[in-house]
Design a protein around this motif. Sequence first.
Motif, PDB file in Angstrom:
ATOM      1  N   ASP A 191      15.832  -4.723  -2.622  1.00 10.50           N
ATOM      2  CA  ASP A 191      14.513  -4.104  -2.496  1.00 10.50           C
ATOM      3  C   ASP A 191      14.586  -2.605  -2.791  1.00 10.50           C
ATOM      4  OD1 ASP A 191      13.326  -6.480  -1.861  1.00 10.50           O
ATOM      5  OD2 ASP A 191      13.337  -6.146   0.300  1.00 10.50           O
ATOM      6  N   ASP A 192      15.655  -1.951  -2.315  1.00 10.96           N
ATOM      7  CA  ASP A 192      15.833  -0.519  -2.615  1.00 10.96           C
ATOM      8  C   ASP A 192      15.922  -0.291  -4.116  1.00 10.96           C
ATOM      9  OD1 ASP A 192      15.916   0.115   0.081  1.00 10.96           O
ATOM     10  OD2 ASP A 192      18.098   0.007   0.205  1.00 10.96           O
ATOM     11  N   ALA A 193      16.730  -1.111  -4.769  1.00 10.08           N
ATOM     12  CA  ALA A 193      16.923  -0.949  -6.217  1.00 10.08           C
ATOM     13  C   ALA A 193      15.622  -1.181  -6.972  1.00 10.08           C
ATOM     14  CB  ALA A 193      18.000  -1.918  -6.713  1.00 10.08           C
ATOM     15  N   GLU A 194      14.842  -2.170  -6.534  1.00 16.94           N
ATOM     16  CA  GLU A 194      13.571  -2.457  -7.195  1.00 16.94           C
ATOM     17  C   GLU A 194      12.599  -1.282  -7.036  1.00 16.94           C
ATOM     18  OE1 GLU A 194       9.867  -5.679  -6.992  1.00 16.94           O
ATOM     19  OE2 GLU A 194      11.542  -5.810  -5.577  1.00 16.94           O
ATOM     20  N   LEU A 195      12.532  -0.721  -5.816  1.00 15.54           N
ATOM     21  CA  LEU A 195      11.630   0.403  -5.584  1.00 15.54           C
ATOM     22  C   LEU A 195      12.072   1.638  -6.367  1.00 15.54           C
ATOM     23  CD1 LEU A 195       9.227   1.648  -4.196  1.00 15.54           C
ATOM     24  CD2 LEU A 195      10.651   2.058  -2.172  1.00 15.54           C
ATOM     25  N   LEU A 196      13.371   1.913  -6.377  1.00 15.76           N
ATOM     26  CA  LEU A 196      13.866   3.065  -7.137  1.00 15.76           C
ATOM     27  C   LEU A 196      13.585   2.899  -8.623  1.00 15.76           C
ATOM     28  CD1 LEU A 196      17.292   3.656  -5.349  1.00 15.76           C
ATOM     29  CD2 LEU A 196      15.314   5.196  -5.336  1.00 15.76           C
ATOM     30  N   GLU A 197      13.690   1.674  -9.114  1.00 15.98           N
ATOM     31  CA  GLU A 197      13.403   1.433 -10.525  1.00 15.98           C
ATOM     32  C   GLU A 197      11.932   1.697 -10.838  1.00 15.98           C
ATOM     33  OE1 GLU A 197      14.382  -1.986 -13.908  1.00 15.98           O
ATOM     34  OE2 GLU A 197      14.710  -2.392 -11.780  1.00 15.98           O
TER      35      GLU A 197
ATOM     36  N   GLN B 206       0.824  -1.201   0.000  1.00 15.80           N
ATOM     37  CA  GLN B 206       0.000   0.000   0.000  1.00 15.80           C
ATOM     38  C   GLN B 206       0.863   1.257   0.000  1.00 15.80           C
ATOM     39  OE1 GLN B 206      -3.210   0.280  -0.368  1.00 15.80           O
ATOM     40  NE2 GLN B 206      -3.246   2.512  -0.134  1.00 15.80           N
ATOM     41  N   GLU B 207       1.924   1.249   0.825  1.00 13.94           N
ATOM     42  CA  GLU B 207       2.826   2.395   0.859  1.00 13.94           C
ATOM     43  C   GLU B 207       3.506   2.590  -0.507  1.00 13.94           C
ATOM     44  OE1 GLU B 207       5.549   1.733   4.018  1.00 13.94           O
ATOM     45  OE2 GLU B 207       4.164   2.432   5.576  1.00 13.94           O
ATOM     46  N   ARG B 208       3.885   1.486  -1.127  1.00 16.71           N
ATOM     47  CA  ARG B 208       4.541   1.572  -2.437  1.00 16.71           C
ATOM     48  C   ARG B 208       3.577   2.145  -3.474  1.00 16.71           C
ATOM     49  NH1 ARG B 208       7.979  -3.358  -4.955  1.00 16.71           N
ATOM     50  NH2 ARG B 208       9.201  -2.766  -3.132  1.00 16.71           N
ATOM     51  N   LEU B 209       2.322   1.685  -3.438  1.00 12.90           N
ATOM     52  CA  LEU B 209       1.331   2.199  -4.380  1.00 12.90           C
ATOM     53  C   LEU B 209       1.108   3.690  -4.165  1.00 12.90           C
ATOM     54  CD1 LEU B 209      -0.759   1.682  -6.581  1.00 12.90           C
ATOM     55  CD2 LEU B 209      -2.399   1.061  -4.793  1.00 12.90           C
ATOM     56  N   GLU B 210       0.993   4.107  -2.898  1.00 18.13           N
ATOM     57  CA  GLU B 210       0.804   5.530  -2.604  1.00 18.13           C
ATOM     58  C   GLU B 210       2.015   6.341  -3.060  1.00 18.13           C
ATOM     59  OE1 GLU B 210       0.063   5.630   1.556  1.00 18.13           O
ATOM     60  OE2 GLU B 210      -2.000   4.863   1.381  1.00 18.13           O
ATOM     61  N   LEU B 211       3.205   5.765  -2.880  1.00 15.65           N
ATOM     62  CA  LEU B 211       4.419   6.463  -3.289  1.00 15.65           C
ATOM     63  C   LEU B 211       4.480   6.612  -4.814  1.00 15.65           C
ATOM     64  CD1 LEU B 211       7.115   7.710  -2.490  1.00 15.65           C
ATOM     65  CD2 LEU B 211       8.119   5.419  -2.559  1.00 15.65           C
ATOM     66  N   LEU B 212       4.096   5.567  -5.531  1.00 17.21           N
ATOM     67  CA  LEU B 212       4.085   5.645  -6.991  1.00 17.21           C
ATOM     68  C   LEU B 212       3.062   6.669  -7.469  1.00 17.21           C
ATOM     69  CD1 LEU B 212       4.376   1.853  -7.916  1.00 17.21           C
ATOM     70  CD2 LEU B 212       6.164   3.594  -8.032  1.00 17.21           C
ATOM     71  N   GLU B 213       1.909   6.702  -6.809  1.00 14.56           N
ATOM     72  CA  GLU B 213       0.893   7.695  -7.180  1.00 14.56           C
ATOM     73  C   GLU B 213       1.397   9.101  -6.881  1.00 14.56           C
ATOM     74  OE1 GLU B 213      -2.528   6.476  -5.020  1.00 14.56           O
ATOM     75  OE2 GLU B 213      -3.096   4.923  -6.467  1.00 14.56           O
ATOM     76  N   GLU B 214       2.086   9.262  -5.732  1.00 12.06           N
ATOM     77  CA  GLU B 214       2.645  10.570  -5.394  1.00 12.06           C
ATOM     78  C   GLU B 214       3.690  10.997  -6.431  1.00 12.06           C
ATOM     79  OE1 GLU B 214       5.268  12.745  -1.845  1.00 12.06           O
ATOM     80  OE2 GLU B 214       4.645  10.650  -1.651  1.00 12.06           O
ATOM     81  N   THR B 215       4.515  10.038  -6.860  1.00 11.82           N
ATOM     82  CA  THR B 215       5.535  10.344  -7.866  1.00 11.82           C
ATOM     83  C   THR B 215       4.894  10.823  -9.160  1.00 11.82           C
ATOM     84  OG1 THR B 215       7.000   8.661  -6.926  1.00 11.82           O
ATOM     85  CG2 THR B 215       7.477   9.401  -9.164  1.00 11.82           C
ATOM     86  N   ALA B 216       3.882  10.072  -9.624  1.00 12.80           N
ATOM     87  CA  ALA B 216       3.218  10.455 -10.868  1.00 12.80           C
ATOM     88  C   ALA B 216       2.560  11.824 -10.735  1.00 12.80           C
ATOM     89  CB  ALA B 216       2.180   9.398 -11.253  1.00 12.80           C
ATOM     90  N   ALA B 217       1.956  12.093  -9.577  1.00  8.42           N
ATOM     91  CA  ALA B 217       1.265  13.371  -9.386  1.00  8.42           C
ATOM     92  C   ALA B 217       2.244  14.531  -9.334  1.00  8.42           C
ATOM     93  CB  ALA B 217       0.424  13.318  -8.110  1.00  8.42           C
ATOM     94  N   ARG B 218       3.343  14.368  -8.570  1.00  4.37           N
ATOM     95  CA  ARG B 218       4.278  15.472  -8.401  1.00  4.37           C
ATOM     96  C   ARG B 218       5.079  15.753  -9.670  1.00  4.37           C
ATOM     97  NH1 ARG B 218       7.322  14.778  -2.665  1.00  4.37           N
ATOM     98  NH2 ARG B 218       8.397  16.599  -3.514  1.00  4.37           N
TER      99      ARG B 218
END
Length: 592
Positions: free
Chosen positions: A328-334, A165-177
Amino acid sequence: MTHPRLSAPSAPFLPSGTLRELSEAARAAGTGQVPDERWTARRFLDGTPAAVAVLDADLRYLYVNDTLAELNGLPVEEHLGRPMPEVIPGSGPSAEVAREVLRTGLPQTVVFDGRAPDDKVDVPRWWLGAFHRIEGEDGEILGVAAVVMEVTDGIRQRESLRRAQERLELLEETAARVGRTLDAAEACRALTDLLVPRFADYAAVDVLDPEGTRRAPATPVPVRLRRMAVAAAPGTPEPFTPVTRSGEVIFHQASSSMSQVLAGHKPVVLNRPDDDTVRLLAPTRQRLERYRTLELHSVAYLPLMVGGEPVGAVIVGRRADSPEFTPDDAELLELLTARAATGIGHALRYTHEHETALEMQRAFLASPRIPGPGVEIASRYLPAGRGAEVGGDWFDAVALPSGRTLLVVGDVMGHGVRAAAAMSEYRSLLRALALQGLAPDRLLTEADRTAHALDLDRVATCVLVLLDPAAELSVLATAGHVPPLVVRPGTAPELADLPVGPPLGTGFGGYESRHCPLPPGTLLLAYTDGLVERRGEDIDTGLTALAHAPVAAGNALPDILNTVLDRLAPANSEDDVTLLAARTLREPLRPR
């Protein structure tokens, strides 16, 4: 406490003789009388997959089933008669809970973590422990019972859902910002601000640049990229400053990680590389000492992919006490950079087109031609604000025979490069027709017919003002354009009352001219609708504000333009603003 297997096998039923021996051993150790109720339930306790223990008032083990023995990594016999903290080092928190239950009589349920001696991987596991007090028939406090069940799977699943859920929210925040702007530099800054300090101590975005490397190479070669944004965490030492300038061109050698990422379209992660690797992979060979001074120990390069091709890459670094990059860091950053790449790609494409159109606009509007005798002019062009596309505004002043001057202000409908190109066609067409000596209404008619015949894909509004200072006369005509402001000496400003014809390029024709007196010192101000039109507001409101602007015919033309812009031009206009001011001289030159 040690960690059991995820599914402990059922313990065998204990024979009555064994139970009797355990009970006698407990009494011999001075643990007190064992309540009969404990043993009447032994078949249930011995067979349950839950870990079960009964302790006396001094927290010495009276009973332990096989599951708990396996959990603690010790035989049942090595538990009985011994205090919990002695059998299980580190069980202090559980012992405190048991003492509290003994004292208050209130059952308690707690979750605690730990590891088992036979765990091959050093990862946490969790158990749910339930404690309740055991009392005799006369209310005597006999001890405390503990039932422990492993809940690792449930907690890990819950934690996995939370992280997802946090990852999804972070991806949505990235797209929005990143996607909320069409300004490339702002979009890149949004990404670096998101990464620092949340994920890294340093982040930079380098993009392919028309003045450097236009397209990503197929093989690693030296590349020149534009650094669009950079961010560093608070406390970053001063030597970092030289590499944190945005807007500069950065050269990356062929062996650098950046070149590899652009050619291979895959991330590169370097955790604590040796000096030889840094010399080989750094943008320049002189960066090694700087990186070491910064204590920069881990760097990740991630491509910004749009439509299967990179438009640039993100550099993310960690320094000093920050941890290395994990898989995991590398996957999230990607994932983050992939989500941001779309917005950055759109912004880069728009910014390139915007700057191209703006350069075309400025080239065409560098300055109008020198007017005829007896006329002075001044002009101003304000491109649309950030995030808005450049339009097709233009102005011109054409000196004609017999001492006349034709003023032109127009606006091609639409925005972008195509509008700017269409503007140049209309500008050239009107110049050519003006030199034929046509009256303004005839000139607009011919321009409309020609543009329609040429099938120009954009229509344009336009106003023409023909000045004849010697005859003290002006002739005006408009093709769907806002009326000029006229200020005669000693009179208040007024908007010219003109019959409005259709925009050029429609093929409808039907233009009319209006003759107006032009005493010496008369000021005329032609402009585009970006000056007076606002979203959600009637254009008449802007026209009325212009008519009441404090403009005097005798003021210097640059001051007049500043006054009008200060009063009416918005700080961040959605459309271009173009003004052309002209004034006839008090003593006009007579043509010979």
